[in-house]
Design a protein around this motif. Structure first.
Motif, PDB file in Angstrom:
ATOM      1  N   GLU A 115      13.783   7.343   2.844  1.00  0.00           N
ATOM      2  CA  GLU A 115      13.856   6.057   3.540  1.00  0.00           C
ATOM      3  C   GLU A 115      12.987   6.015   4.798  1.00  0.00           C
ATOM      4  OE1 GLU A 115      17.696   8.402   4.484  1.00  0.00           O
ATOM      5  OE2 GLU A 115      16.404   8.005   2.744  1.00  0.00           O
ATOM      6  N   GLU A 116      12.418   7.173   5.196  1.00  0.00           N
ATOM      7  CA  GLU A 116      11.535   7.202   6.358  1.00  0.00           C
ATOM      8  C   GLU A 116      10.071   7.011   5.966  1.00  0.00           C
ATOM      9  OE1 GLU A 116      13.818  10.164   9.470  1.00  0.00           O
ATOM     10  OE2 GLU A 116      12.798  11.122   7.767  1.00  0.00           O
ATOM     11  N   VAL A 117       9.840   6.743   4.674  1.00  0.00           N
ATOM     12  CA  VAL A 117       8.484   6.549   4.163  1.00  0.00           C
ATOM     13  C   VAL A 117       8.369   5.149   3.573  1.00  0.00           C
ATOM     14  CG1 VAL A 117       6.750   7.375   2.529  1.00  0.00           C
ATOM     15  CG2 VAL A 117       8.298   9.003   3.646  1.00  0.00           C
ATOM     16  N   GLU A 118       7.275   4.466   3.907  1.00  0.00           N
ATOM     17  CA  GLU A 118       7.024   3.133   3.357  1.00  0.00           C
ATOM     18  C   GLU A 118       5.540   3.000   3.034  1.00  0.00           C
ATOM     19  OE1 GLU A 118       8.020  -1.560   4.299  1.00  0.00           O
ATOM     20  OE2 GLU A 118       8.244  -0.060   5.869  1.00  0.00           O
ATOM     21  N   ASN A 119       5.265   2.694   1.768  1.00  0.00           N
ATOM     22  CA  ASN A 119       3.876   2.534   1.307  1.00  0.00           C
ATOM     23  C   ASN A 119       3.021   3.764   1.636  1.00  0.00           C
ATOM     24  OD1 ASN A 119       4.429  -0.089   0.350  1.00  0.00           O
ATOM     25  ND2 ASN A 119       4.073  -0.935   2.404  1.00  0.00           N
ATOM     26  N   GLN A 178       3.308   5.843   4.061  1.00  0.00           N
ATOM     27  CA  GLN A 178       3.114   6.106   5.479  1.00  0.00           C
ATOM     28  C   GLN A 178       4.448   6.384   6.168  1.00  0.00           C
ATOM     29  OE1 GLN A 178       1.100   2.372   6.513  1.00  0.00           O
ATOM     30  NE2 GLN A 178      -0.819   3.503   6.775  1.00  0.00           N
ATOM     31  N   CYS A 179       4.363   7.187   7.233  1.00  0.00           N
ATOM     32  CA  CYS A 179       5.549   7.471   8.040  1.00  0.00           C
ATOM     33  C   CYS A 179       5.949   6.208   8.785  1.00  0.00           C
ATOM     34  CB  CYS A 179       5.246   8.598   9.026  1.00  0.00           C
ATOM     35  SG  CYS A 179       6.585   8.921  10.217  1.00  0.00           S
ATOM     36  N   ARG A 180       7.220   5.832   8.658  1.00  0.00           N
ATOM     37  CA  ARG A 180       7.679   4.596   9.285  1.00  0.00           C
ATOM     38  C   ARG A 180       7.752   4.713  10.807  1.00  0.00           C
ATOM     39  NH1 ARG A 180      12.470   1.821   5.843  1.00  0.00           N
ATOM     40  NH2 ARG A 180      11.831   0.128   7.221  1.00  0.00           N
TER      41      ARG A 180
END
Length: 850
Positions: free
Chosen positions: A591-595, A597-599
């Motif tokens: 859940e700390e990753v989006e697309n 990249q590091c959120r």
């Protein structure tokens, strides 16, 4: 039945109904055969993980399947509640281990209930309950009376920081698993269980465990480590004692040129000369800091020190220098090894390093080994030399004769040795079962009277984090009176190794409320042994071996007449997932990753290799999030479909979505035809209807066989998916409603063990007033599984030229005639001469032409 599948609403509704109706509560007796299904109980860490989801889903499928087959199924749940993590929490967070444990149990119980597992929760207990460990203490007292429990001084793994004994598996790379401090050897008085008294029976009964994986049985055989040989005495010059060795290679005795002792050997310092003492003490200190497992590895450097002492070879009279060697351990044999450097590679390397003599006593056929030119030890067979009076004999044949010779000359004796050592059960920690013993200056070691059990853990203890057990500092606990003479005495402050609690919990599930003893015999003998046990292979030689030992002890104490605890064993694989890391923030949760990249910082995330899910690397999936998004049935279905249970499961978000879509697809199918099926039309038996019925009944057979004993859940689910495809493809639903409804009912019933909430809701939607539990498991009709027609492949000179449909079961002659009569085949044969026909009934005809 709602038009759309709503897992949250459905699952909550059915879970409440099961709990209110006590659907899965069982009692002993009745006409149904019993079936005891058990998964290894969890440690109450506070959260379940995907490993739990997989393990308990596997068990629940089997339990539900057996229940549907008409068995009286016991599937209990409890908590392996003692252990070091609770003390860590007390030190780090200032929360009492009891409070921490109780809160964690409550959290995990709620999570497990959300999964819809068919447990008999009435039998739940935690091993930290005094009502449980009170009977463990009583069994210990009985073992003490029978000599199966004893105390002795022993060298143990000791963590100076935590001030406690560590089991071998709690030593990681030479450090404490809890704090990382270098582990040292320490001499301590410890309590032991005499498991070695059962070594032969434990080994013999392995052959009866036909339902266990071969890999586990092999590990247990190796751990017990039975070997036959001789125990031989080597007299020490200038000492009354002798060095006793156990060897399986008495055929090489005439080639023994020096003696190797474990640095931990009790004679190590007493036989050392004054001149050599400083070197010997330094060597012992050095070896104590080395990892025991590494010391025995082939690539570990062989090192030693001369003690200054000599012993005598009993058959040659040779003066043999006595060395301490780092590769010799006290854990096997006597801790002393007669060194034969020409016929043992470790001895050879050691002898070359320290310029010790070599004597060849086995010559291979066609060769003449010369000690001066040897580059490695000869460990193969051959003829004995330099071994009068046995020269010329085959060395393997001579072993028995040499053993008799040594016995006759009173130089040694035939002996059976075991690698297995008695089980050290003392732990210098608080959160464990108190050992019920009192020490009195006048009376010695005094068992706590049975009427004073349980010896309970005091709750008012201080956790400072400075190491050591709080019990040893708790005067109100350890100060007591001797039950024999009444004088002031001291209570034992060690607690039991937590493996003790897990060595008999499976038996207590048979009678968790019994108050007159550890087990109520009638209930125990009704349910035990466990018919199917499920858990990790990492427990092969600890928990599983200890449970077998404890079962035999309970039998011998008269609690039950059961020899082995688990009839069948399934060891499931791990749940694995790729790791993700950020250059700045390290490991990241999904859940700390989006697309990609590091959120937190927007940096590109590095995708690592697929590894076992672990909190330390954050490659975990929270089952609560999974259930909240997709439902428990989807989580169950994915964990069962993605891989066979004995293999590792690789997490795949697309596969989870696929399982979710599949359930929606089935829901739509049943919803569309629910009204039709509520009228219960009789299945037709002609044309397309017969073909659909054949698929339905074949699927019942396939799924039954895949679940029952094979645990091929993935292929069973795949077969159900093929049935769904067949129903969707069935084009004569209006003409043959009976066959359609039979297929839908079959589909729902076959899904029941895998997705129970979903299946019960669909069953109700089909207008069935009773639950699937009452409907039972479907049976198949073998006659309906037989095909009326077969598609035959026709080859001409090995190449496929036609396909035709014929009646099933035609013999070779009739099938050949049918093929030759086909117009398409005749066109292919026009102008050619038929030489021969190769016929495979119901499959193909190959025409050889010229």
């Amino acid at each position: 039945m709602e038009e759309r599948y709503n897992p949250a609403e459905i699952e909550q509704s059915w879970q409440q109904r099961w709990e209110q109706q006590q659907t899965y509560r069982v009692t002993e007796g009745g006409p149904k055969p019993k079936y005891y299904l058990l998964e290894m109980f969890p440690y109450p860490s506070g959260r379940i993980h995907m490993g739990h989801v997989r393990n308990y889903s596997i068990g629940d499928v089997v339990a539900r399947f057996k229940r549907l087959q008409g068995y009286n199924v016991l599937q209990p749940m409890g908590w392996d509640a003692f252990g070091m993590p609770a003390e860590n929490a007390a030190i780090q967070h200032g929360i009492h281990p009891a409070k921490w444990t109780v809160e964690n149990i409550a959290n995990m119980r709620a999570q497990l209930k959300k999964m819809g597992l068919s447990y008999d929760w009435q039998r739940e207990f935690a091993t930290c309950d005094a009502s449980y460990y009170r009977w463990e203490q009583e069994m210990f007292l009985q073992m003490l009376e029978k000599g199966l429990a004893y105390k002795k001084s022993s060298t143990v793994n000791w963590c100076p920081a935590c001030q406690t004994v560590l089991a071998n598996e709690q030593v990681e790379d030479g450090g404490c698993w809890r704090c990382g401090t270098a582990v040292v050897d320490k001499e301590l008085d410890q309590w032991f269980f005499r498991i070695t008294d059962y070594a032969e029976e434990l080994l013999r009964c392995i052959e009866e465990l036909k339902g266990w994986p071969d890999s586990v049985l092999t590990m247990q055989r190796n751990w017990i480590g039975r070997s036959t040989g001789c125990e031989i005495a080597f007299a020490l010059e200038g000492h009354e004692e002798s060095i006793r060795v156990f060897t399986t290679r008495q055929d090489t005795l005439w080639g023994a040129t020096f003696m190797s002792l474990a640095p931990e050997h009790p004679l190590a310092l007493s036989l050392t000369t004054v001149e050599q003492r400083p070197a010997v003490e330094a060597f012992i200190a050095k070896v104590k800091a080395q990892d025991k497992k590494k010391r025995t590895s082939e690539d570990f450097e062989k090192e030693g020190v001369f003690t200054g002492a000599y012993c005598l070879n009993p058959v040659t009279g040779r003066r043999m220098p006595v060395f301490l060697a780092n590769f010799v351990l006290m854990d096997y044999g006597t801790g002393a090894v007669m060194a034969v450097p020409t016929h043992d590679q470790r001895d050879f390397e050691f002898a070359r390093k320290y310029e010790l003599p070599l004597v060849v006593v086995i010559q291979p056929e066609g060769e003449a080994l010369d000690p001066a030119t040897l580059t490695e030890a000869w460990t193969g067979p051959g003829k004995l030399v330099n071994s009068a009076p046995f020269d010329g004999l085959d060395n393997e044949t001579a072993k028995e004769q040499i053993a008799d010779y040594l016995s006759e000359k009173q130089l040694g004796s035939k002996t059976v040795n075991y690698r297995l050592r008695d089980w050290g059960v003392s732990r210098q920690r608080y959160w464990g079962t108190p050992i019920p013993v009192i020490y009195c200056d006048a009376c010695g070691t005094v068992p706590v009277p049975r009427e004073q059990l349980p010896v309970e853990l005091p709750r008012d203890v201080a956790f400072t984090g400075e190491g050591g057990s709080p019990l040893a500092q708790h005067e109100a606990f350890y100060r007591t009176c001797c039950p024999r003479c009444g004088a002031a005495a001291r209570r034992e402050t060690d607690t039991f190794d937590t493996f003790v609690e897990s060595s008999w919990y499976f038996a207590r599930y048979a009678c968790p409320d019994y108050t007159a003893g550890p087990l109520e015999r009638t209930a125990a003998e009704y349910w035990l042994p466990v018919d199917q046990y499920i858990g990790g292979v990492e427990h092969a030689v600890m928990h599983l071996l200890y449970a077998r030992f404890f079962t035999k002890v309970m039998r011998d104490l008269g609690y039950m007449n059961i020899d082995e605890p688990f009839t069948n064993l399934l060891t499931q694989g791990m749940v694995c997932k790729e790791t993700q890391s950020c250059p700045q923030h390290g490991w990241l949760y999904p859940e700390e990753v989006e697309n990609g990249q590091c959120r937190q910082c927007g940096a590109g995330v590095k995708i690592g290799r697929i590894e076992k899910m672990s909190k330390s690397k954050k490659n975990v999936v929270d089952p609560d999030h999974l259930i909240a998004r997709y439902g428990a049935d989807t989580a169950r279905l994915f964990s069962l479909f993605a891989a066979p249970p004995e293999k590792d499961l690789e997490w795949n978000e697309q596969s989870v979505e696929g399982c979710y879509r599949f359930l929606h697809r089935v829901w739509r199918l049943v919803y569309e035809h629910r009204a039709l099926c509520q009228s219960r039309p009789q299945p037709e038996n002609e044309g397309a209807a017969r073909n659909l019925r054949r698929i339905s009944h074949r699927t019942i057979c396939k799924v039954t066989q895949d679940i029952d004993g094979r645990f091929h859940f993935n292929t069973a689910i795949a077969a159900i998916m093929e049935l769904v495809n067949a129903v969707y493809a069935f084009e004569e639903k209006e003409r043959y409603p009976g066959a359609l409804c039979e297929a839908l009912e079959t589909l729902v019933r076959l899904l029941a063990p895998f997705v129970p909430h979903f299946s019960e809701e669909l069953w109700a939607g089909l207008g069935r007033p009773d639950s699937l539990e009452q409907a039972g498991w479907p049976s198949w009709d073998a006659a309906l599984m037989v095909e009326d027609e077969k598609l035959i492949v026709v080859q001409i000179n090995g190449k496929v030229r036609a396909k035709l449909t014929v009646a099933a079961g035609l013999d070779e002659q009739a099938l050949e005639q049918a093929v030759l009569a086909d117009a398409a085949v005749q066109r292919q044969l026009d102008g050619k001469t038929l030489r021969k026909a190769i016929v495979v009934v119901d499959k193909l005809v190959n025409l050889v032409v010229a």
